[in-house]
Design an enzyme around this catalytic site. Structure first.
Site, PDB file in Angstrom:
ATOM      1  N   ASP A  62       0.854  -1.180   0.000  1.00 32.91           N
ATOM      2  CA  ASP A  62       0.000   0.000   0.000  1.00 32.91           C
ATOM      3  C   ASP A  62       0.894   1.236   0.000  1.00 32.91           C
ATOM      4  OD1 ASP A  62      -3.208   0.344   0.648  1.00 32.91           O
ATOM      5  OD2 ASP A  62      -2.045   2.109   1.249  1.00 32.91           O
ATOM      6  N   TYR A 175     -14.310   7.662 -14.559  1.00 35.61           N
ATOM      7  CA  TYR A 175     -14.109   6.447 -13.767  1.00 35.61           C
ATOM      8  C   TYR A 175     -14.600   5.222 -14.535  1.00 35.61           C
ATOM      9  CZ  TYR A 175     -14.619   3.249  -9.746  1.00 35.61           C
ATOM     10  OH  TYR A 175     -14.552   2.188  -8.880  1.00 35.61           O
ATOM     11  N   LYS A 179     -12.451   2.010 -15.844  1.00 41.08           N
ATOM     12  CA  LYS A 179     -12.781   0.650 -15.426  1.00 41.08           C
ATOM     13  C   LYS A 179     -13.128  -0.233 -16.616  1.00 41.08           C
ATOM     14  CE  LYS A 179     -12.444   0.641 -10.838  1.00 41.08           C
ATOM     15  NZ  LYS A 179     -11.506  -0.234 -10.114  1.00 41.08           N
TER      16      LYS A 179
END
Length: 279
Positions: A62, A175, A179
């Site tokens: 992360d 977005y 995607k």
């Protein structure tokens, strides 16, 4: 129903004597090394728990150092801090994993985020940001992660897409387009890497009750979305992690190039008012 002329008469077909696998063992990942990208919160945290519970050794990656360390401490995973939109950092994390944990047998990439805006209001920076945070890292993950998995003899890559990449919605243009690109990348990667034993799939969630979503829509938004789902609730992060676990285990050994929608049945509802039904 008539029997096709080339079919054997009923009751005369050869008995199926194919081997029966140990189905319980197909749930396990004992000793296998998996990399989770975006492991520090929400779906990533739950996926790290799911993989380690199945016996995997996990590199927990992360950009947030404290969250990465916290999830690693919860699960026994190995923490690693990286910005996976940068090529050098993706290359280095897979090299670190191979050096410290051994051959890489699987990858789960959860990273992604949206900044919702009307299509007419999107500027170049917002468009580029979406493709960077949603799609660029997935491309880099395929280039380095799929190569690492292929070198270990094959295994799974699993990505988190979205129903926004399969449908249309107001304020989701950038977005959703990114995607949708991810869904296409998954298909292409599955075709190219399949001959090397690498399976590539994605999960496309609907509304998931992540910390970010909770802050965005609140309790009233949760109530509305639960009412819209045939199952009567929004997804928990563990629902998505469980699906990613399935795609990461030998249970899904013949599944590749697929995007599995996990939306509680929202996407299959008849989209118009029902004639003759309750008002």
């Amino acid at each position: 129903m008539s029997t096709p002329p080339d079919s054997p008469p009923p009751g005369t077909a050869p008995l199926d004597d194919s081997p029966v696998p140990d189905y319980a063992a197909l749930h396990r990942l004992d000793g296998r090394v998996h990399v989770v990208l975006g492991a520090g919160n929400g779906i990533g945290r739950q996926t790290t728990h799911a993989l380690t519970a199945a016996g995997a050794r996990v590199l927990c990656v992360d950009a947030d150092k404290e969250r990465t360390r916290a999830v690693a401490a919860e699960t026994g995973a190995v923490p690693y801090v990286a910005d996976i939109t940068r090529r050098a950092e993706v290359r280095d994390l897979f090299a670190f994993c191979a050096r410290e944990l051994g051959a890489v047998h699987g990858v789960v990439d959860i990273v992604g985020m949206a900044r919702y805006a009307d299509l007419a209001d999107l500027d170049d920076a917002a468009w580029d940001w979406h493709f960077d945070i949603v799609l660029r890292h997935a491309w880099l993950t395929v280039q380095y992660g799929a190569e690492a998995v292929a070198a270990s003899g094959g295994g799974p890559l699993a990505f988190v897409a979205s129903v926004s990449g399969l449908t249309g919605a107001p304020r989701h243009a950038a977005y959703g387009a990114a995607k949708a690109g991810l869904v296409s990348l998954v298909r292409s990667a599955a075709v190219e890497y399949g001959p090397r034993g690498v399976r590539v799939n994605a999960v496309a969630p609907g509304v998931v009750w992540t910390p970010r979503v909770a802050g965005l829509i609140g309790a009233e938004g949760r109530r509305r979305n639960a009412g819209n789902a045939p199952l009567g609730r929004v997804a928990e992060t563990s629902d998505i992690a469980a699906t990613l676990l399935f795609l990461s285990t030998p249970l899904s050994a013949y599944v590749s190039g697929q995007t599995l929608v996990v939306d509680g049945g929202v996407g299959v509802k008849f989209p118009y008012p029902t004639v003759g039904g309750p008002s």
